[in-house]
Structures are given as C-alpha cells and as structure tokens.
Motif scaffolding. Structure first.
Motif, PDB file in Angstrom:
ATOM      1  N   UNK A  44       3.310  -3.442  -7.503  1.00 35.70           N
ATOM      2  CA  UNK A  44       2.451  -3.557  -6.328  1.00 35.70           C
ATOM      3  C   UNK A  44       1.508  -2.361  -6.251  1.00 35.70           C
ATOM      4  N   UNK A  45       0.435  -2.362  -7.046  1.00 37.70           N
ATOM      5  CA  UNK A  45      -0.531  -1.260  -6.938  1.00 37.70           C
ATOM      6  C   UNK A  45      -1.221  -1.284  -5.582  1.00 37.70           C
ATOM      7  N   UNK A  46      -1.527  -0.084  -5.076  1.00 38.35           N
ATOM      8  CA  UNK A  46      -2.218   0.052  -3.779  1.00 38.35           C
ATOM      9  C   UNK A  46      -1.442  -0.611  -2.651  1.00 38.35           C
ATOM     10  N   UNK A  47      -0.109  -0.484  -2.653  1.00 39.53           N
ATOM     11  CA  UNK A  47       0.672  -1.205  -1.650  1.00 39.53           C
ATOM     12  C   UNK A  47       0.679  -0.492  -0.293  1.00 39.53           C
ATOM     13  N   UNK A  48       0.303   0.798  -0.266  1.00 38.34           N
ATOM     14  CA  UNK A  48       0.295   1.536   0.992  1.00 38.34           C
ATOM     15  C   UNK A  48      -0.602   2.761   0.841  1.00 38.34           C
ATOM     16  N   UNK A  91      -5.682   2.596  -9.465  1.00 41.49           N
ATOM     17  CA  UNK A  91      -4.283   2.483  -9.864  1.00 41.49           C
ATOM     18  C   UNK A  91      -4.130   2.933 -11.312  1.00 41.49           C
ATOM     19  N   UNK A  92      -2.989   3.504 -11.669  1.00 42.55           N
ATOM     20  CA  UNK A  92      -2.747   3.838 -13.074  1.00 42.55           C
ATOM     21  C   UNK A  92      -2.638   2.571 -13.913  1.00 42.55           C
ATOM     22  N   UNK A  93      -2.917   2.686 -15.195  1.00 40.33           N
ATOM     23  CA  UNK A  93      -2.745   1.558 -16.102  1.00 40.33           C
ATOM     24  C   UNK A  93      -1.248   1.338 -16.315  1.00 40.33           C
ATOM     25  N   UNK A  94      -0.853   0.075 -16.406  1.00 42.63           N
ATOM     26  CA  UNK A  94       0.566  -0.225 -16.550  1.00 42.63           C
ATOM     27  C   UNK A  94       0.735  -1.573 -17.233  1.00 42.63           C
ATOM     28  N   UNK A  95       1.909  -1.793 -17.772  1.00 42.03           N
ATOM     29  CA  UNK A  95       2.262  -3.066 -18.387  1.00 42.03           C
ATOM     30  C   UNK A  95       3.765  -3.221 -18.364  1.00 42.03           C
ATOM     31  N   UNK A 141      -4.473   8.548 -16.954  1.00 41.51           N
ATOM     32  CA  UNK A 141      -5.764   8.003 -16.556  1.00 41.51           C
ATOM     33  C   UNK A 141      -5.904   7.868 -15.056  1.00 41.51           C
ATOM     34  N   UNK A 142      -4.961   8.385 -14.296  1.00 41.97           N
ATOM     35  CA  UNK A 142      -5.032   8.245 -12.838  1.00 41.97           C
ATOM     36  C   UNK A 142      -5.058   9.608 -12.175  1.00 41.97           C
ATOM     37  N   UNK A 164      -1.349   6.343   3.075  1.00 37.32           N
ATOM     38  CA  UNK A 164      -0.983   7.112   4.271  1.00 37.32           C
ATOM     39  C   UNK A 164      -2.169   7.454   5.151  1.00 37.32           C
ATOM     40  N   UNK A 165      -3.373   7.588   4.561  1.00 35.60           N
ATOM     41  CA  UNK A 165      -4.530   7.946   5.368  1.00 35.60           C
ATOM     42  C   UNK A 165      -5.230   6.735   5.959  1.00 35.60           C
ATOM     43  N   UNK A 166      -4.849   5.526   5.525  1.00 32.10           N
ATOM     44  CA  UNK A 166      -5.388   4.322   6.118  1.00 32.10           C
ATOM     45  C   UNK A 166      -6.715   3.855   5.588  1.00 32.10           C
ATOM     46  N   UNK A 167      -7.433   4.692   4.802  1.00 32.29           N
ATOM     47  CA  UNK A 167      -8.740   4.278   4.309  1.00 32.29           C
ATOM     48  C   UNK A 167      -8.734   3.912   2.828  1.00 32.29           C
ATOM     49  N   UNK A 168      -7.570   3.945   2.198  1.00 27.61           N
ATOM     50  CA  UNK A 168      -7.465   3.556   0.801  1.00 27.61           C
ATOM     51  C   UNK A 168      -7.918   4.601  -0.188  1.00 27.61           C
ATOM     52  N   UNK A 169      -8.232   5.816   0.272  1.00 28.52           N
ATOM     53  CA  UNK A 169      -8.719   6.843  -0.649  1.00 28.52           C
ATOM     54  C   UNK A 169      -7.598   7.493  -1.447  1.00 28.52           C
ATOM     55  N   UNK A 170      -6.372   7.426  -0.946  1.00 20.47           N
ATOM     56  CA  UNK A 170      -5.237   8.027  -1.647  1.00 20.47           C
ATOM     57  C   UNK A 170      -4.045   7.074  -1.604  1.00 20.47           C
ATOM     58  N   UNK A 171      -4.149   5.936  -2.305  1.00 19.73           N
ATOM     59  CA  UNK A 171      -3.109   4.910  -2.189  1.00 19.73           C
ATOM     60  C   UNK A 171      -1.829   5.284  -2.932  1.00 19.73           C
ATOM     61  N   UNK A 172      -0.749   4.635  -2.540  1.00 22.29           N
ATOM     62  CA  UNK A 172       0.525   4.724  -3.245  1.00 22.29           C
ATOM     63  C   UNK A 172       0.718   3.446  -4.044  1.00 22.29           C
TER      64      UNK A 172
END
Length: 400
Positions: A125-129, A103-107, A399-400, A131-139
């Motif tokens: 909500x980092x990593x909330x979804x 996830x990108x850094x945030x505050x 950084x992401x 699309x590929x289902x394996x977590x390699x490219x999260x939204x």
C-alpha cells in the motif's frame, strides 16, 4: 493391468498429449475475472487485480495529487502468471511491477510452492498515510502475512491491517512527524484490533459472526491464525512491527541487518513467557506451543489464547544514504536462506540494474528489477526444497 499397459503403449498420440499438457501448464494464463460478489465474495484466494496501463497512469496521478486519506488503497498494477505447477515451475506467482510517484520501487512474488494450500497473503500500500495531510511526506506500507490452519485470517489481515494502522496513526500523530514511540503505540493498538477481528471471524470469511452456521464455522474457525510482519517506510525512518516468524531484513552498506526477531517457542524469553502463562513447549518436529504451533506469537489462534499472543515487537531505525533495500518475507524463504545470502542475491540484481544506467521505465515496469530479485530468491528457495508457501517483497531504498 496388462491390457491397460498395452492400450497405453499402443496409443500413438500419447507422447504428443504429454507435451501438450506440459505446455498448457507452463504457458502464462490471464487472471480470471473477479467474482460477482466483489469485496463480499468469500473465495479462499483473493483474485489478482486486472492490469490496465491507462488505469495505472490515472491511479498514479491521483496518488500524487490527492490527500492520502482519499487515495486508492492499491494503485499499482499487478499481473498473475499461470497456475500450472511442474518440476522447476513457479506455482501461481503474483508480481507487482509498478509504483506510484513518491514511493520506493518494489516488487514481490507470492506462491504456494510445494504446499497444496495457499495461506500466505501480501499487502502493498504505497502512500497509505501522510502525517502532514498534504501528501508531501507519505508513508508506505508493506506486509507479509503467513497463515496457518487456513487462509481466512491472513486474507483478513491483507484487507484490513493497513486501514487499522492508518486509523491509529491518524489519532496518535498530533504532530506533523511520526516518531518511533508514536508508531509503536499505534501499531500495538492496530495489532490488537486486528486480533479481535480475527477472533470474531468465521473461516468462510464473514467478520463478526464466529458461529455463522456455515460448514466452516465453530472449531474450524478457532484453529486458524497468521503471522504478521509490517514495514512502514518513511523518507527518514523505517518502522517494523512483527508478530510471528516472518522476517524483515535491511541491507545497509553491504551488510544484512535484521529488523525483526522470529517468535519461536524455544527462544529463551518466549519460552519463559509461555510457561508463565501456563503453557508448555513440546518438541514435535521442532519446538511447538503445546506440541501444536511452531511460533509463539500470531494473530488469531483462539484455541491457544492466552499462551499465543498477538503483541508485536516494534523496531524503528533512521534511514541513511548507505541503505540499499529491504526484504520482507515469510518463513518459506528464511527456513532455507540466510539473511546474508538473500541480501547478496538482491544486491547483485540491483547492481546489475545500476550498471545498465537506465532509469526505470514509466510504462508499468518501474519495479521490474525488484520483481526479478524476488523471483530469484523464490527459485533458490524452491531449489533448496522449501516446503512452505513462499512470499517475498523487495523494496529498493536507493531511489526514494
């Protein structure tokens, strides 16, 4: 009255008591424990999450290893700073200082400011979804909700909007990649569903019972609404859905690029839409729908339907190497700060962090420089006499 003045002046401990009271107001205080009702509690303000270093590490590991659908909705640590408010003090800011892997850094900072009521809500909500289902490219989901007339609609948006967007994306994303048209269709359906939930909720917090019989039911629940600006960050794209006058601004190569347009009643296209729907724009302390609401789109506001709509405007942009950061904030910031000035302040913070040549620490302070930038924006807005609630999120895209 003379006797009272004499008695006060004769109290030798009066200055010391003043100093003690002042110290109590500005000292950081621990966040109160959550109410026994858990998520079913109807407290008007959501309680801050307790900070736990061990819990943060375990949550970050789960976020990196587990599929997005099974990840916790909020795996970053948060802290709350004292609720006292004096001249020059920040009133009840909440600062998020950690981000899970990938996830990108945030505050962020969210506070009532000079307003008596806190009606803003922030959702991170980092990593909330994925699309590929394996977590390699999260939204990653970041949103600001600026409530009016009460806080229950903005609080409801904070709790449910990311879930609705994820559900719609899961149904719409037949392919492994989320394109702009896929997100636009999913976001419109999610906002429509969110609006339906808001219209069927009571001001006490109960959903699906507009007339639940409580003291806050009836018309009190129909005059409450909220803006919504949602930014979904992907490693290749940034999607923004906006409804209302909160705003998202991207800094790219030293330039401020607005990713949303404020829905003000006096905007030419919005005024034409309002008049076509049978409404009027009346100038009472600024342009207002029927002289009441200072924005032309919002979630909720049942008594102003169908003049005020919840249809979001969607914008998608491809990420580049020149992207620096993203600012998402309520109008408590944008009423007194320009896009260029806000981006300049955040840019200086990030450059100072870069000169130190230190990677972000892994002990829960990974986004501390983003929180510092958000705090500086907040203090400047307060110094410029912002009278509204202030909520601002800073997302570092380098950084992401």
């Amino acid at each position: 009255m003379t006797d009272v003045c004499v008695e006060m002046s004769a109290d030798a401990g009066f200055p010391e008591k003043c100093r003690e009271a002042r110290l109590l107001r500005i000292e950081p205080r621990a966040a109160p424990p959550p109410p026994p009702g858990g998520e079913g509690s109807t407290s008007p303000r959501p309680a801050a999450e307790p900070k736990s270093a061990a819990g943060d590490d375990r949550a970050a590991e789960r976020c990196a290893a587990a599929p997005p659908e099974s990840r916790p909705l909020s795996s970053a640590s948060s802290s709350s700073i004292g609720s006292g408010f004096g001249p020059g003090d920040l009133a009840s800011p909440e600062k998020l200082t950690a981000a899970p892997p990938n996830a990108p850094q945030f505050g962020f900072v969210s506070l009532s400011g000079r307003s008596r009521e806190m009606e803003d809500a922030v959702s991170l909500r980092p990593c909330f979804f994925s699309p590929d289902g394996d977590g390699s490219s999260p939204l990653h989901f970041f949103a600001v909700f600026d409530g009016h007339g009460g806080s229950h609609v903005s609080a409801l948006c904070k709790d449910r909007m990311h879930e609705l967007v994820a559900e719609e994306l899961r149904q719409a994303a037949a392919e492994r990649d989320v394109a702009g048209d896929v997100f636009a269709a999913a976001a419109r359906r999610a906002f429509r569903r969110m609006d339906d939930l808001a219209l069927s909720s009571c001001a006490c917090g109960r959903v699906g019972t507009l007339f639940c019989g409580c003291d806050q039911g009836g018309f009190s629940s129909q005059i409450v609404g909220s803006t919504a600006v949602v930014a979904v960050v992907h490693r290749h794209r940034i999607f923004v859905a906006n409804c209302g006058d909160s705003r998202a601004v991207l800094s790219r190569a030293g330039r401020a690029i607005p990713l949303s347009s404020d829905h003000k009643p006096d905007r030419a296209d919005e005024m034409a839409r309002i008049e076509a729907a049978g409404g009027r724009v009346i100038y009472v302390n600024g342009a207002r729908v029927l002289g009441i609401l200072a924005m032309s789109r919002a979630i909720g506001d049942k008594y102003l339907k169908p003049i005020v709509i919840s249809e979001p405007e969607i914008k998608a942009c491809e990420r580049t190497r020149e992207d620096e950061f993203l600012i998402i904030a309520s109008d408590g910031i944008w009423d007194v700060l320009s896009n260029d000035l806000a981006c300049d302040i955040v840019r200086r913070c990030l450059r100072d962090e870069g000169r130190r040549r230190r990677p972000p620490p892994d002990d829960g302070g990974g986004g501390s420089y983003c929180s510092t930038a958000a705090t500086l924006l907040t203090r400047l807005a307060l110094g410029r006499k912002s009278s509204d609630n202030i909520s601002v999120i800073v997302v570092d895209l380098t950084r992401s």
